[in-house]
Motif scaffolding. Structure first.
Motif, PDB file in Angstrom:
ATOM      1  N   ILE A  60      18.444  -2.852  -9.114  1.00 46.12           N
ATOM      2  CA  ILE A  60      17.914  -1.485  -9.025  1.00 46.12           C
ATOM      3  C   ILE A  60      16.972  -1.212 -10.182  1.00 46.12           C
ATOM      4  CG2 ILE A  60      18.520   0.962  -9.057  1.00 46.12           C
ATOM      5  CD1 ILE A  60      21.202   0.102  -7.744  1.00 46.12           C
ATOM      6  N   TYR A  61      17.358  -1.617 -11.401  1.00 47.62           N
ATOM      7  CA  TYR A  61      16.478  -1.445 -12.561  1.00 47.62           C
ATOM      8  C   TYR A  61      15.170  -2.194 -12.373  1.00 47.62           C
ATOM      9  CZ  TYR A  61      20.444   0.479 -15.183  1.00 47.62           C
ATOM     10  OH  TYR A  61      21.499   1.237 -15.617  1.00 47.62           O
ATOM     11  N   VAL A  62      15.262  -3.427 -11.898  1.00 48.18           N
ATOM     12  CA  VAL A  62      14.055  -4.222 -11.677  1.00 48.18           C
ATOM     13  C   VAL A  62      13.186  -3.573 -10.614  1.00 48.18           C
ATOM     14  CG1 VAL A  62      13.201  -6.451 -10.842  1.00 48.18           C
ATOM     15  CG2 VAL A  62      15.063  -6.373 -12.485  1.00 48.18           C
ATOM     16  N   PHE A  63      13.780  -3.037  -9.553  1.00 53.90           N
ATOM     17  CA  PHE A  63      13.015  -2.376  -8.507  1.00 53.90           C
ATOM     18  C   PHE A  63      12.249  -1.174  -9.066  1.00 53.90           C
ATOM     19  CE2 PHE A  63      12.779   0.682  -4.918  1.00 53.90           C
ATOM     20  CZ  PHE A  63      11.902  -0.038  -4.130  1.00 53.90           C
ATOM     21  N   VAL A  64      12.883  -0.369  -9.885  1.00 51.28           N
ATOM     22  CA  VAL A  64      12.210   0.796 -10.469  1.00 51.28           C
ATOM     23  C   VAL A  64      11.083   0.348 -11.396  1.00 51.28           C
ATOM     24  CG1 VAL A  64      12.527   2.778 -12.006  1.00 51.28           C
ATOM     25  CG2 VAL A  64      14.208   2.310 -10.218  1.00 51.28           C
ATOM     26  N   ILE A  65      11.316  -0.678 -12.190  1.00 47.86           N
ATOM     27  CA  ILE A  65      10.262  -1.208 -13.065  1.00 47.86           C
ATOM     28  C   ILE A  65       9.093  -1.734 -12.234  1.00 47.86           C
ATOM     29  CG2 ILE A  65       9.732  -3.075 -14.687  1.00 47.86           C
ATOM     30  CD1 ILE A  65      12.633  -2.684 -15.760  1.00 47.86           C
ATOM     31  N   LEU A  66       9.397  -2.420 -11.130  1.00 50.02           N
ATOM     32  CA  LEU A  66       8.337  -2.940 -10.263  1.00 50.02           C
ATOM     33  C   LEU A  66       7.527  -1.813  -9.628  1.00 50.02           C
ATOM     34  CD1 LEU A  66      10.085  -5.950  -8.507  1.00 50.02           C
ATOM     35  CD2 LEU A  66       8.370  -6.014 -10.316  1.00 50.02           C
ATOM     36  N   ILE A  67       8.134  -0.680  -9.366  1.00 49.50           N
ATOM     37  CA  ILE A  67       7.392   0.474  -8.844  1.00 49.50           C
ATOM     38  C   ILE A  67       6.362   0.930  -9.865  1.00 49.50           C
ATOM     39  CG2 ILE A  67       7.564   2.924  -8.231  1.00 49.50           C
ATOM     40  CD1 ILE A  67      10.236   2.234  -6.890  1.00 49.50           C
ATOM     41  N   PHE A  68       6.761   1.033 -11.132  1.00 45.84           N
ATOM     42  CA  PHE A  68       5.823   1.447 -12.174  1.00 45.84           C
ATOM     43  C   PHE A  68       4.719   0.413 -12.367  1.00 45.84           C
ATOM     44  CE2 PHE A  68       9.432   4.171 -13.432  1.00 45.84           C
ATOM     45  CZ  PHE A  68       8.769   5.385 -13.474  1.00 45.84           C
ATOM     46  N   ILE A  69       5.063  -0.853 -12.287  1.00 48.10           N
ATOM     47  CA  ILE A  69       4.053  -1.911 -12.387  1.00 48.10           C
ATOM     48  C   ILE A  69       3.068  -1.805 -11.222  1.00 48.10           C
ATOM     49  CG2 ILE A  69       3.703  -4.414 -12.230  1.00 48.10           C
ATOM     50  CD1 ILE A  69       6.337  -4.723 -13.797  1.00 48.10           C
ATOM     51  N   TYR A  70       3.584  -1.567 -10.024  1.00 53.20           N
ATOM     52  CA  TYR A  70       2.718  -1.430  -8.853  1.00 53.20           C
ATOM     53  C   TYR A  70       1.769  -0.241  -9.001  1.00 53.20           C
ATOM     54  CZ  TYR A  70       1.211  -0.868  -4.035  1.00 53.20           C
ATOM     55  OH  TYR A  70       0.457  -0.728  -2.907  1.00 53.20           O
ATOM     56  N   VAL A  71       2.261   0.869  -9.488  1.00 50.72           N
ATOM     57  CA  VAL A  71       1.410   2.047  -9.684  1.00 50.72           C
ATOM     58  C   VAL A  71       0.292   1.724 -10.671  1.00 50.72           C
ATOM     59  CG1 VAL A  71       1.356   4.381 -10.661  1.00 50.72           C
ATOM     60  CG2 VAL A  71       3.158   3.744  -9.065  1.00 50.72           C
ATOM     61  N   ARG A  72       0.639   1.058 -11.740  1.00 50.01           N
ATOM     62  CA  ARG A  72      -0.373   0.696 -12.744  1.00 50.01           C
ATOM     63  C   ARG A  72      -1.407  -0.263 -12.160  1.00 50.01           C
ATOM     64  NH1 ARG A  72      -0.020  -2.457 -18.249  1.00 50.01           N
ATOM     65  NH2 ARG A  72      -1.821  -1.528 -19.250  1.00 50.01           N
ATOM     66  N   LEU A  73      -0.939  -1.273 -11.426  1.00 49.62           N
ATOM     67  CA  LEU A  73      -1.857  -2.219 -10.799  1.00 49.62           C
ATOM     68  C   LEU A  73      -2.774  -1.533  -9.793  1.00 49.62           C
ATOM     69  CD1 LEU A  73       0.510  -5.264 -10.176  1.00 49.62           C
ATOM     70  CD2 LEU A  73      -1.413  -5.164 -11.773  1.00 49.62           C
ATOM     71  N   MET A  74      -2.224  -0.607  -9.029  1.00 51.55           N
ATOM     72  CA  MET A  74      -3.036   0.078  -8.027  1.00 51.55           C
ATOM     73  C   MET A  74      -4.055   1.017  -8.663  1.00 51.55           C
ATOM     74  SD  MET A  74      -2.311  -1.356  -5.349  1.00 51.55           S
ATOM     75  CE  MET A  74      -3.408  -0.393  -4.353  1.00 51.55           C
TER      76      MET A  74
END
Length: 85
Positions: A60-74
């Motif tokens: 769950i922690y990794v999923f939330v971190i990946l969401i923030f990474i995705y937002v930054r990449l986008m």
């Protein structure tokens, strides 16, 4: 580069980001929590076996971190192709 070719390149790069991030999430949630749990349970994090921790909280922690990474990449991708309004 016209709008249609920019949109096609944008979408192709977007799908590549999604593919990489989903593979990471799969490896953490399914791999660490299920496949490699016996090996990871040799180690402890916060008093709990690491395999158990990944299956209960870590994914769950990794999923939330990946969401923030995705937002930054986008956001970077939007600026790169001129789609940031």
């Amino acid at each position: 580069m016209n709008t249609k070719s920019r949109a096609k390149a944008y979408w192709k790069e977007n799908l590549r980001y999604l593919r990489v991030l989903l593979i990471i999430w799969f490896l953490v949630s399914f791999g660490a929590g299920i496949i490699f749990k016996d090996f990871l349970n040799q180690f402890y994090l916060g008093g709990f076996p690491l395999g158990f921790w990944f299956s209960q909280q870590g994914s769950i922690y990794v999923f939330v971190i990946l969401i923030f990474i995705y937002v930054r990449l986008m956001n970077k991708l939007d600026k790169k192709y001129g789609f940031d309004d």
